[in-house]
Design a protein around this motif. Structure first.
Motif, PDB file in Angstrom:
ATOM      1  N   PRO A  26      -2.016  -7.399   2.592  1.00 56.98           N
ATOM      2  CA  PRO A  26      -3.486  -7.438   2.530  1.00 56.98           C
ATOM      3  C   PRO A  26      -4.126  -6.042   2.586  1.00 56.98           C
ATOM      4  CG  PRO A  26      -2.693  -9.151   3.997  1.00 56.98           C
ATOM      5  CD  PRO A  26      -1.508  -8.289   3.645  1.00 56.98           C
TER       6      PRO A  26
ATOM      7  N   SER B  51      -3.806  -4.611  -0.809  1.00 54.41           N
ATOM      8  CA  SER B  51      -4.776  -5.291  -1.678  1.00 54.41           C
ATOM      9  C   SER B  51      -6.177  -4.733  -1.485  1.00 54.41           C
ATOM     10  CB  SER B  51      -4.775  -6.797  -1.413  1.00 54.41           C
ATOM     11  OG  SER B  51      -3.568  -7.359  -1.865  1.00 54.41           O
ATOM     12  N   LYS B  52      -6.513  -4.405  -0.238  1.00 59.05           N
ATOM     13  CA  LYS B  52      -7.833  -3.823   0.042  1.00 59.05           C
ATOM     14  C   LYS B  52      -7.970  -2.460  -0.634  1.00 59.05           C
ATOM     15  CE  LYS B  52     -10.972  -2.523   3.729  1.00 59.05           C
ATOM     16  NZ  LYS B  52     -11.196  -2.432   5.165  1.00 59.05           N
TER      17      LYS B  52
END
Length: 109
Positions: free
Chosen positions: A40, A43-44
């Motif tokens: 995550p 992904s950010k």
């Protein structure tokens, strides 16, 4: 929120992602494999790079491929380039100072 290229390159992880993608197009998972941070978190970072226009993410089947958009880095390059002469002058001056110190040290020996 409007983001720009300078926000993108401000973070070392994003700079590393840019470097990876400069060499080849990778899936999101392949990008994530290069980092010791969570998927995550990667992904950010990718999302920010996409918002800044530095990468595009194309979906092909189940995979999302990240591709660099080098033209979007031009503003940062141009901004940095304007300081090139300044830094070259400073480094040349420092080199001359060190050479003088070396010469003086040899003369004192």
């Amino acid at each position: 929120m409007r983001r720009d290229v300078f926000q993108a390159i401000a973070d070392p992880v994003r700079r590393d992602i840019i470097e990876l993608l400069a060499n080849e197009m990778l899936t999101v998972n392949e990008v994530a494999e290069h980092f010791e941070i969570s998927r995550p978190a990667v992904s950010k970072h990718l999302k920010i790079l996409k918002e800044c226009g530095i990468i595009v993410i194309n979906k092909q089947g189940r995979e999302q491929f990240c591709q660099i958009q080098p033209r979007s880095l031009v503003p940062a390059f141009l901004w940095i380039e304007q300081y090139q002469n300044l830094w070259e002058e400073k480094l040349d001056s420092f080199e001359n100072y060190l050479m003088k110190l070396q010469t003086k040290k040899k003369q004192d020996e």
